[in-house]
Scaffold this motif. Structure first.
Motif, PDB file in Angstrom:
ATOM      1  N   THR A 474      11.481  65.933  59.723  1.00  0.00           N
ATOM      2  CA  THR A 474      12.130  65.336  61.113  1.00  0.00           C
ATOM      3  C   THR A 474      11.188  64.886  61.850  1.00  0.00           C
ATOM      4  O   THR A 474      11.087  63.754  62.502  1.00  0.00           O
ATOM      5  CB  THR A 474      13.174  66.384  61.909  1.00  0.00           C
ATOM      6  OG1 THR A 474      12.211  67.442  62.164  1.00  0.00           O
ATOM      7  CG2 THR A 474      14.154  66.690  61.069  1.00  0.00           C
ATOM      8  N   LYS A 475       9.866  65.611  61.997  1.00  0.00           N
ATOM      9  CA  LYS A 475       8.837  65.183  62.782  1.00  0.00           C
ATOM     10  C   LYS A 475       8.133  63.952  62.431  1.00  0.00           C
ATOM     11  O   LYS A 475       8.105  62.850  63.067  1.00  0.00           O
ATOM     12  CB  LYS A 475       7.740  66.203  62.809  1.00  0.00           C
ATOM     13  CG  LYS A 475       8.331  67.496  63.706  1.00  0.00           C
ATOM     14  CD  LYS A 475       7.156  68.716  63.782  1.00  0.00           C
ATOM     15  CE  LYS A 475       7.824  69.713  64.610  1.00  0.00           C
ATOM     16  NZ  LYS A 475       6.754  70.907  64.475  1.00  0.00           N
ATOM     17  N   GLY A 478      11.865  61.178  61.091  1.00  0.00           N
ATOM     18  CA  GLY A 478      12.687  60.679  62.084  1.00  0.00           C
ATOM     19  C   GLY A 478      11.921  60.071  63.357  1.00  0.00           C
ATOM     20  O   GLY A 478      12.210  59.284  63.744  1.00  0.00           O
ATOM     21  N   LYS A 479      10.936  61.071  63.763  1.00  0.00           N
ATOM     22  CA  LYS A 479      10.195  60.939  65.072  1.00  0.00           C
ATOM     23  C   LYS A 479       9.182  59.609  65.012  1.00  0.00           C
ATOM     24  O   LYS A 479       8.975  58.697  65.952  1.00  0.00           O
ATOM     25  CB  LYS A 479       9.685  61.854  65.836  1.00  0.00           C
ATOM     26  CG  LYS A 479      10.717  63.051  65.899  1.00  0.00           C
ATOM     27  CD  LYS A 479      10.175  64.064  66.633  1.00  0.00           C
ATOM     28  CE  LYS A 479      11.283  65.199  66.905  1.00  0.00           C
ATOM     29  NZ  LYS A 479      10.666  66.168  67.812  1.00  0.00           N
ATOM     30  N   THR A 509      15.983  62.649  63.643  1.00  0.00           N
ATOM     31  CA  THR A 509      14.926  63.320  64.688  1.00  0.00           C
ATOM     32  C   THR A 509      14.813  65.012  64.752  1.00  0.00           C
ATOM     33  O   THR A 509      13.894  65.516  65.330  1.00  0.00           O
ATOM     34  CB  THR A 509      14.825  62.595  65.971  1.00  0.00           C
ATOM     35  OG1 THR A 509      16.038  62.855  66.692  1.00  0.00           O
ATOM     36  CG2 THR A 509      14.548  61.108  65.759  1.00  0.00           C
ATOM     37  N   GLN A 510      16.275  65.566  64.446  1.00  0.00           N
ATOM     38  CA  GLN A 510      16.189  66.837  64.610  1.00  0.00           C
ATOM     39  C   GLN A 510      17.111  67.352  63.487  1.00  0.00           C
ATOM     40  O   GLN A 510      18.037  66.758  63.175  1.00  0.00           O
ATOM     41  CB  GLN A 510      16.974  67.044  66.054  1.00  0.00           C
ATOM     42  CG  GLN A 510      17.176  68.657  66.223  1.00  0.00           C
ATOM     43  CD  GLN A 510      17.470  68.855  67.553  1.00  0.00           C
ATOM     44  OE1 GLN A 510      18.593  68.058  68.071  1.00  0.00           O
ATOM     45  NE2 GLN A 510      17.369  69.871  68.353  1.00  0.00           N
TER      46      GLN A 510
END
Length: 532
Positions: A474-475, A478-479, A509-510
């Motif tokens: 996610t880091k 997604g981000k 993102t999460q």
């Protein structure tokens, strides 16, 4: 043989034309199919991409599939006992599988008593040798070297037409859709409607260009009206019906109790073949048996509603041996195995032998609707083809190993099968066999796939590792990547085979775990605040 009015059967032609046009430079009696063998077709993923690039075919398939599905839903809903009929069909076919050896002996005995000669064929080669021998033995020096055919999947399975062509005999398809396919130098793309990938304009062009090369030509002013296309085919086939001395059929059902064969059809061409020829040769897969005549009551309700979405078949023909002065005076049945006993030996896969070739599973399959039947490299497309073909031909061929993966596993095929074949479960079973076959290759352990699977299994088996992987995903995904892309497209390297055919959403993102931990933490803090 005379016709109904007592006139001598029409012969008209004294010889058949040898045609080179559109036949790959070879002079032939019948239109040549596409070059190459089906078993040498591209793997399903590659063939699917090729078929997806044909927008006309995709439009044709979508229209046809939508129409058939709607009609089938309507006519099956009319029967309050539809599910009971499905269960009865399943039970009868299961009984046949359990006692197939006994029923085959019983069928042979009763066919013989009725005056039919029975032949046994282990495989396609033996079956074609028997058929060619019978045909050539029945055609005299003054007869045209030709046979007329009732639509038959098993004769396509053994490539009988080409075996006859190689021995100087023309096999004429008489089913309208099969005629379109044959005249179009094409291959069938559907069990029930072989020319479903063609539209009326294409059919008109095929008839105008090809019919005159092989018999009565289509009218020059032929248009695309269905009744006029049918009239052109009827006129073209009539002379073949009237002069043919040998006909070849399959059988939808073979009754062990009486030695009766049954063919169901919608056009009447089958009835012409079954009654006008002097000799009838029926090619029958050994799984087509039903134990008793009464069992037909179940299947003659299941089959038409599941296939053509009709309440009953327009033409249902049953015959129990020859009768003097009535129809063919000599009858032969070729009972063919061609891999069916191997399927029966698989305690899971044998359920596919219940198939009555209705095509209901094909008509609801979202994969088939997009790519059509030519992507499967088999005469049996769709879900049933994806489980039956690898069993009949084995997993040795890479084309057959690719077929069980030609499915989204949505389960729609399970819901519509009239004999309750668990197709989704069989697809998974065949996928397992395909993977096991792949493991036998010496180079398998150095491939990316097993290495990735082993690493993934370690991660899935450890909660902390899995949580850390999700956090990193996610880091980074997604981000970071999410700022520039809204989905994951084709990835270079080994993963391209998976991502190249799918629109994969961008990583969030999460992760769910992170969201849950945050939620629980907030709820805990809120509870503490309330206590104060």
């Amino acid at each position: 043989m005379t016709n109904e009015t007592g006139e001598i059967r029409s012969t008209q032609r004294t010889q058949l034309n040898l045609v080179t046009k559109n036949n790959h430079g070879t002079a032939r009696l019948t239109p040549a199919p596409p070059q190459g063998e089906l078993v040498d077709s591209p793997l399903f993923p590659d063939a699917a991409k090729r078929e997806l690039a044909n927008p006309v075919q995709r439009k044709n398939l979508h229209h046809a599939m939508s129409t058939i599905r709607a009609k089938r839903t309507r006519v099956t809903a009319e029967l309050e006992n539809w599910e009971e009929l499905r269960s009865a069909g399943e039970a009868i076919k299961n009984r046949v599988g359990r006692h197939l050896d006994d029923y085959l002996v019983q069928l042979e005995e009763n066919l013989t008593k009725a005056g039919t000669t029975v032949h046994w064929a282990r495989d396609a080669k033996e079956a074609n040798e028997i058929i060619v021998g019978l045909v050539k033995g029945k055609l005299g020096p003054e007869d045209l070297p030709e046979v007329v055919k009732v639509k038959s999947m098993v004769t396509q399975e053994i490539d009988m037409n080409e075996a006859l062509e190689a021995n100087g005999v023309a096999a004429w398809e008489t089913d309208l859709a099969e005629l379109i396919v044959q005249m179009g130098h094409d291959r069938p793309s559907h069990i029930l409607v072989p020319a479903i990938h063609r539209n009326r304009s294409e059919v008109r062009e095929i008839f105008l260009e090809e019919m005159g090369n092989y018999g009565k030509a289509a009218p020059e002013d032929l248009d695309t009206e269905p009744k006029n296309l049918a009239a052109a085919s009827r006129a073209h086939l009539r002379e073949k019906f009237m002069r043919a001395h040998v006909a070849i059929s399959g059988a939808n059902f073979a009754v062990a109790e009486t030695g009766t064969l049954c063919v169901v059809e919608s056009e009447g061409n089958g009835r012409m073949c079954l009654t006008l020829a002097d000799t009838l040769i029926s090619v029958v897969g050994i799984e087509k048996i039903v134990p008793t005549f009464a069992d037909l009551e179940v299947f003659l309700q299941l089959l038409p509603r599941s296939s053509t979405a009709e309440r009953m078949n327009p033409y249902t023909s049953l015959w129990t041996g020859p009768r003097e002065g009535d129809g063919p005076q000599e009858m032969h049945v070729v009972l063919i195995d061609n891999g069916r006993t191997d399927v029966l030996a698989d305690e899971v896969g044998r359920e596919a032998l219940r198939c009555i070739r209705c095509s209901a599973c094909i008509n609801v399959c979202p994969v088939y609707e997009k790519v059509g039947g030519h992507a499967y490299g088999s005469v049996y497309p769709g879900p049933i083809g994806a489980v039956l073909t690898p069993q009949l031909r084995s997993m040795k061929n890479p084309v057959d190993r690719s077929l069980p993966f030609a499915s989204s596993l949505c389960g729609a095929c399970n819901d519509v099968c009239p004999v309750k074949i668990p197709l989704m479960e069989l697809l998974i079973h065949e996928r397992h066999k395909a993977v096991e076959a792949k493991k036998q290759r010496k180079s398998y352990n150095v491939h990316f796939e097993p290495i990735a699977m082993k690493a993934t299994s370690v991660m899935f088996g450890n909660g902390k590792l899995w949580g850390a992987a999700l956090g990193a995903e996610t880091k980074v995904g997604g981000k970071v990547l999410g700022r520039f892309f809204d989905h994951i497209g084709p990835i270079p390297g080994p993963l391209n085979r998976w991502t190249g055919a799918r629109d994969v959403p961008m990583v969030p993102t999460q992760s769910f775990r992170s969201w849950w931990d945050e939620r629980e933490k907030n709820n805990g803090n809120k509870a503490k605040g309330d206590q104060k």
